[in-house]
Design a protein around this motif. Structure first.
Motif, PDB file in Angstrom:
ATOM      1  N   VAL A   1      10.060  79.756  18.794  1.00  0.00           N
ATOM      2  CA  VAL A   1       9.061  78.691  18.933  1.00  0.00           C
ATOM      3  C   VAL A   1       8.371  78.418  17.589  1.00  0.00           C
ATOM      4  O   VAL A   1       8.086  77.273  17.250  1.00  0.00           O
ATOM      5  CB  VAL A   1       8.028  79.068  20.015  1.00  0.00           C
ATOM      6  N   GLN A   2       8.106  79.464  16.832  1.00  0.00           N
ATOM      7  CA  GLN A   2       7.408  79.308  15.544  1.00  0.00           C
ATOM      8  C   GLN A   2       8.333  79.522  14.347  1.00  0.00           C
ATOM      9  O   GLN A   2       7.873  79.656  13.217  1.00  0.00           O
ATOM     10  CB  GLN A   2       6.243  80.304  15.471  1.00  0.00           C
ATOM     11  N   PHE A   3       9.633  79.518  14.579  1.00  0.00           N
ATOM     12  CA  PHE A   3      10.585  79.842  13.521  1.00  0.00           C
ATOM     13  C   PHE A   3      10.468  78.902  12.332  1.00  0.00           C
ATOM     14  O   PHE A   3      10.656  79.302  11.179  1.00  0.00           O
ATOM     15  CB  PHE A   3      12.003  79.835  14.100  1.00  0.00           C
ATOM     16  N   ASP A   4      10.153  77.632  12.587  1.00  0.00           N
ATOM     17  CA  ASP A   4      10.069  76.664  11.491  1.00  0.00           C
ATOM     18  C   ASP A   4       8.875  76.922  10.574  1.00  0.00           C
ATOM     19  O   ASP A   4       8.747  76.279   9.532  1.00  0.00           O
ATOM     20  CB  ASP A   4      10.010  75.236  12.044  1.00  0.00           C
TER      21      ASP A   4
ATOM     22  N   TRP B   1      17.305  78.348   5.483  1.00  0.00           N
ATOM     23  CA  TRP B   1      18.268  79.199   4.774  1.00  0.00           C
ATOM     24  C   TRP B   1      18.782  80.289   5.716  1.00  0.00           C
ATOM     25  O   TRP B   1      19.982  80.594   5.721  1.00  0.00           O
ATOM     26  CB  TRP B   1      17.615  79.836   3.539  1.00  0.00           C
ATOM     27  N   ILE B   2      17.892  80.862   6.506  1.00  0.00           N
ATOM     28  CA  ILE B   2      18.303  81.893   7.469  1.00  0.00           C
ATOM     29  C   ILE B   2      19.327  81.318   8.438  1.00  0.00           C
ATOM     30  O   ILE B   2      20.396  81.914   8.664  1.00  0.00           O
ATOM     31  CB  ILE B   2      17.080  82.446   8.237  1.00  0.00           C
ATOM     32  N   MET B   3      19.045  80.150   9.001  1.00  0.00           N
ATOM     33  CA  MET B   3      19.971  79.532   9.963  1.00  0.00           C
ATOM     34  C   MET B   3      21.317  79.228   9.335  1.00  0.00           C
ATOM     35  O   MET B   3      22.355  79.343   9.996  1.00  0.00           O
ATOM     36  CB  MET B   3      19.354  78.245  10.524  1.00  0.00           C
ATOM     37  N   ARG B   4      21.313  78.860   8.056  1.00  0.00           N
ATOM     38  CA  ARG B   4      22.561  78.473   7.400  1.00  0.00           C
ATOM     39  C   ARG B   4      23.361  79.653   6.850  1.00  0.00           C
ATOM     40  O   ARG B   4      24.516  79.472   6.442  1.00  0.00           O
ATOM     41  CB  ARG B   4      22.264  77.492   6.252  1.00  0.00           C
TER      42      ARG B   4
ATOM     43  N   GLY C   1      12.614  73.687  23.330  1.00  0.00           N
ATOM     44  CA  GLY C   1      12.099  72.500  22.658  1.00  0.00           C
ATOM     45  C   GLY C   1      11.607  72.763  21.251  1.00  0.00           C
ATOM     46  O   GLY C   1      11.003  71.876  20.632  1.00  0.00           O
ATOM     47  N   ALA C   2      11.856  73.956  20.739  1.00  0.00           N
ATOM     48  CA  ALA C   2      11.394  74.313  19.401  1.00  0.00           C
ATOM     49  C   ALA C   2      12.106  73.463  18.346  1.00  0.00           C
ATOM     50  O   ALA C   2      13.251  73.023  18.539  1.00  0.00           O
ATOM     51  CB  ALA C   2      11.646  75.788  19.125  1.00  0.00           C
ATOM     52  N   ARG C   3      11.438  73.249  17.229  1.00  0.00           N
ATOM     53  CA  ARG C   3      12.018  72.439  16.156  1.00  0.00           C
ATOM     54  C   ARG C   3      13.365  72.998  15.708  1.00  0.00           C
ATOM     55  O   ARG C   3      14.337  72.250  15.530  1.00  0.00           O
ATOM     56  CB  ARG C   3      11.056  72.379  14.967  1.00  0.00           C
ATOM     57  N   ALA C   4      13.438  74.319  15.526  1.00  0.00           N
ATOM     58  CA  ALA C   4      14.695  74.935  15.075  1.00  0.00           C
ATOM     59  C   ALA C   4      15.802  74.710  16.098  1.00  0.00           C
ATOM     60  O   ALA C   4      16.955  74.429  15.732  1.00  0.00           O
ATOM     61  CB  ALA C   4      14.488  76.424  14.827  1.00  0.00           C
TER      62      ALA C   4
END
Length: 202
Positions: A118-121, A128-131, A149-152
């Motif tokens: 929820v607060q990952f962004d 960078w972590i996601m990629r 529904g989180a931004r990430a």
């Protein structure tokens, strides 16, 4: 490998569960067991952090938190580590960059609860972590709908792997992530702290 650092060999799949673990509890242990089973991990490393940059409150002493973590997670496949303190890193992305350099050929998977998604962004270099590292997200009480529904979750929706395909996660090239709708344990570190009894062995 330096003294005090976990051992790992190329080809191993290792889940990384980071946090202040203030204190560690049955919910952390539950997510870890589910990750090993559903993703097919060889090991999980708990990265007990010196502190959380998003929280003003200072955690309990590292030695107390590590001792409690070992008490609740007694499994030979799980390593309780103060790696971030040893590396001198403060943010998850910094830690992951160092680990990928220190352990070439090891396939790391970042593990976290849905409440963190929820607060990952807000995390430094979260994209960078996601990629660069596959991510496994586990359902947490009260956070399942918010996480979806989180931004990430929305920005990386096309890279989401179905939960039933979670065992493919370590071998896929990021960005790739998976939401695992596992049975939930309704317990939190903050609730335990409010009781004020965990360091007395309760």
């Amino acid at each position: 490998m330096r003294a005090g650092f976990p051992t790992a060999v190329a080809g191993q799949t290792i889940g990384l569960l980071g946090g202040s673990f203030d204190p560690a509890h049955a919910g952390h242990a539950h997510i870890t067991r589910e990750a090993i089973k559903r993703i097919g991990l060889d090991r999980v490393w708990w990265l007990v952090s010196p502190g959380n940059p998003l929280k003003a409150r200072q955690p309990a002493p590292m030695a107390d938190r590590i001792a409690q973590a070992r008490a609740v997670m007694d499994d030979p496949r799980v390593v309780i580590s103060d790696l971030e303190a040893r590396l001198g890193t403060r943010f998850t992305a910094q830690t992951l960059r160092r680990l990928k350099a220190l352990y070439p050929g090891v396939r790391f998977v970042w593990l976290m609860g849905a409440d963190n998604l929820v607060q990952f962004d807000r995390w430094q270099d979260w994209e960078w972590i996601m990629r660069n590292v596959p991510v496994g997200v586990f359902a947490r009480p009260g956070a399942r709908l918010a996480a979806r529904g989180a931004r990430a979750a929305e920005e990386y929706d096309r890279f989401r792997l179905p939960g039933e395909a979670a065992r493919l996660l370590p071998g896929l090239h990021p960005p790739v992530w998976c939401f695992l709708d596992v049975p939930m344990v309704d317990i939190s570190s903050s609730a335990i702290r409010e009781r004020g009894d965990w360091r007395q062995g309760a």
